[in-house]
Design an enzyme around this catalytic site. Structure first.
Site, PDB file in Angstrom:
ATOM      1  N   GLU A 322       3.246 -25.569 -65.550  1.00 13.83           N
ATOM      2  CA  GLU A 322       1.843 -25.972 -65.645  1.00 13.83           C
ATOM      3  C   GLU A 322       1.417 -26.120 -67.103  1.00 13.83           C
ATOM      4  OE1 GLU A 322      -1.549 -25.001 -62.597  1.00 13.83           O
ATOM      5  OE2 GLU A 322      -1.538 -23.425 -64.125  1.00 13.83           O
ATOM      6  N   HIS A 351      26.187 -16.634 -54.573  1.00 15.30           N
ATOM      7  CA  HIS A 351      26.662 -17.017 -53.245  1.00 15.30           C
ATOM      8  C   HIS A 351      25.793 -18.132 -52.672  1.00 15.30           C
ATOM      9  CE1 HIS A 351      29.428 -13.537 -52.997  1.00 15.30           C
ATOM     10  NE2 HIS A 351      28.510 -12.965 -53.765  1.00 15.30           N
ATOM     11  N   LYS A 457      -6.899 -32.009 -56.618  1.00 16.40           N
ATOM     12  CA  LYS A 457      -8.116 -31.513 -55.969  1.00 16.40           C
ATOM     13  C   LYS A 457      -9.064 -32.663 -55.625  1.00 16.40           C
ATOM     14  CE  LYS A 457      -8.191 -26.957 -58.226  1.00 16.40           C
ATOM     15  NZ  LYS A 457      -8.943 -26.099 -59.177  1.00 16.40           N
TER      16      LYS A 457
END
Length: 532
Positions: A322, A351, A457
């Site tokens: 960000e 793994h 937004k």
């Protein structure tokens, strides 16, 4: 290089802080002396930028704001007496409130002490507290912590379901700087409704952490919540862990917040030094710059070899991405900067995806986080093999992975902590906050705003406004409509795909729209009001 040359390179470039007992090793980044020398002028400017930032300059020019998270752990550096006093008061208020909750001086509404803590927040208001809780909360904390960090209805139900019989003993913290961010607001609405349904007075369980004068502060004061703590204008969400945003949840869990602040302050002192080789954050920033050619061409894979540090990669994702993921530099040039961050923990990742790191696409560098102390003092480690403990295996697998990667041309950094305690975690947070700030200066971007988040937004608001219009139109409609007909009726044929997503979601949730036809043929679907 042979092993002895690598050892000498390790010794030459190793950073060690004697007070914090923290090591930073960048020897497995393939940089050359000419590359280092070429960066010195940039670092001279970066150090000057950082000095100006700490002195109170407008370091976030796009929003016209100061950037003051370093003042939070050294209030004496704040540029005004008012800011200095506000910081000191906030810390003391956090400690006093936590003590009253622990002692039962502030009891739950039904009597007795609070035993659960529910934190509602998004972004830095959740990621920092989650990381610190996972790393530092005692086995039997005075309050068990829970989080709502999304606007997922099923997520609300799961958290509230776990707390169903304990709402009367649950303290609820809602964190939102603006006080109007949709995700925490939605969480607050749903949690408050759960309290109303249970017949429990919500205000007697509620705390706000928010900006002065925000909608949330006004609501909290009007409804008589237990307390309101400040989020200062000059603190961003991703650098708010040493503000009340992070300190209050930590203190309520019994975490030593003074030690957390002291560790951060000590690291701040070390990373304030305008000397490349003697500044651990500068070493990290230099390594990032060189390995990614100053353009973020390599991803950062974060591998903490400690279960307690599992969430560090998620915390760093926000802090790094960000801050550094920006389309334009400070001069307005389009640059599309950033460093992608991902990771989980060692040895689990050996793994999982380390196979690709070793043998696949070389588009990354690894950051190993090593912790020297295997377990709490006084707890013996049994041998799993002759003269070998589980912790020895953890150490061996870290070293082995580091070596195997380097031998195949894959770069890495190793940060070593003495142990996982409040002081070390505070220092780790401060180390990466400073590294991000210095790197941002090297590439000349604003690390302290997030226009891309705001764009999302705004787009979401437009979708929700279209949904309101759609519902009105469908409810007034006699008969059915196809998607193209609905789009034409709403006057937005170019938004037909958005309309399709909306009606599909409304139909799936029984929200006033009935969708019939073959789902594989969206253009042929029939849309009509849901029968009453």
């Amino acid at each position: 290089m042979d092993s002895l040359q690598l050892w000498q390179r390790y010794c030459d470039w190793l950073y060690y802080h004697p007070g914090l007992e923290i090591f930073v090793d960048i020897s497995r980044i393939r940089f050359t002396p000419p590359q280092v020398e070429a960066l010195r002028p940039r670092f001279a400017q970066a150090f000057a930028d950082m000095q100006a930032l700490e002195a109170g300059a407008i370091a976030n020019p796009d929003e016209g704001r100061q950037v003051g998270h370093y003042w939070l752990r050294a209030p004496e550096l704040a540029p005004t007496p008012e800011i200095r006093q506000a910081i000191q008061d906030s810390i003391e208020r956090v400690e006093t409130f936590a003590e009253k909750i622990h002692r039962g001086t502030i009891p739950a509404s039904g009597g007795g002490r609070f035993t659960e803590l529910l934190c509602i927040g998004i972004g830095g208001s959740a990621l920092g507290p989650q990381f610190v809780a996972e790393a530092l909360a005692p086995l039997h904390p005075p309050l068990n912590i829970h989080f709502i960090d999304n606007t997922d209805p099923d997520g609300f139900d799961r958290v509230l379901g776990r707390l169903a019989d304990q709402l009367g003993q649950t303290l609820v913290i809602t964190t939102s700087k603006s006080g109007g961010t949709p995700e925490p607001r939605n969480g607050l609405v749903e949690v408050k409704l759960a309290y109303q349904k249970a017949g429990i007075p919500f205000s007697a369980h509620a705390v706000a952490i928010t900006g002065p004068g925000s909608q949330l502060e006004q609501q909290a004061r009007q409804e008589g919540w237990l307390e309101v703590f400040p989020i200062f204008d000059w603190v961003g969400g991703r650098t708010s862990e040493t503000s009340p945003v992070g300190l209050l949840p930590a203190a309520l869990q019994g975490i030593d917040i003074r030690a957390l602040l002291a560790g951060a302050a000590t690291m701040d002192e070390a990373t304030r030094l305008p000397h490349l080789e003697r500044n651990p954050a500068a070493l990290l920033a230099m390594a990032w710059y060189i390995v990614g050619q100053g353009q973020g061409r390599k991803d950062m894979v974060v591998l903490p070899y400690k279960d307690r540090l599992l969430l560090f990669s998620r915390y760093l994702q926000q802090l790094v991405m960000e801050s550094l993921g920006k389309s334009h530099d400070l001069n307005g040039n389009r640059v599309e900067q950033g460093i992608a961050v991902y990771g989980n923990k060692g040895t689990t990742d050996q793994h999982a995806y380390v196979q690709q790191l070793r043998d696949g696409l070389n588009n990354f560098f690894v950051t190993f986080i090593e912790v020297l102390q295997d377990r709490e003092p006084g707890i013996p480690s049994p041998f799993v093999e002759p003269q070998v403990t589980s912790g020895d295996y953890l150490n061996g697998l870290l070293q082995g992975t580091r070596q195997a990667l380097y031998e195949n041309g894959r770069d890495s950094i190793t940060v070593t902590l003495p142990r996982v305690d409040a002081r070390s975690v505070g220092a780790l947070i401060a180390l990466y906050e400073r590294a991000v700030g210095l790197y941002a200066s090297l590439i000349q971007i604003n690390a302290y705003h997030q226009p891309g988040v705001e764009a999302g937004k705004k787009a979401a608001s437009a979708v929700l406004e279209l949904q309101r219009r759609l519902l009105e139109t469908v409810q007034e409609q006699q008969g059915s409509l196809t998607l193209p007909q609905l789009a034409e009726k709403l006057g937005c044929p170019e938004r037909i795909e958005t309309l399709y997503w909306i009606v599909r979601h409304l139909h799936a949730n029984g929200r006033g729209v009935l969708l019939t036809g073959d789902p594989a043929r969206p253009l042929e679907l029939s849309i009509q009001p849901q029968p009453a």
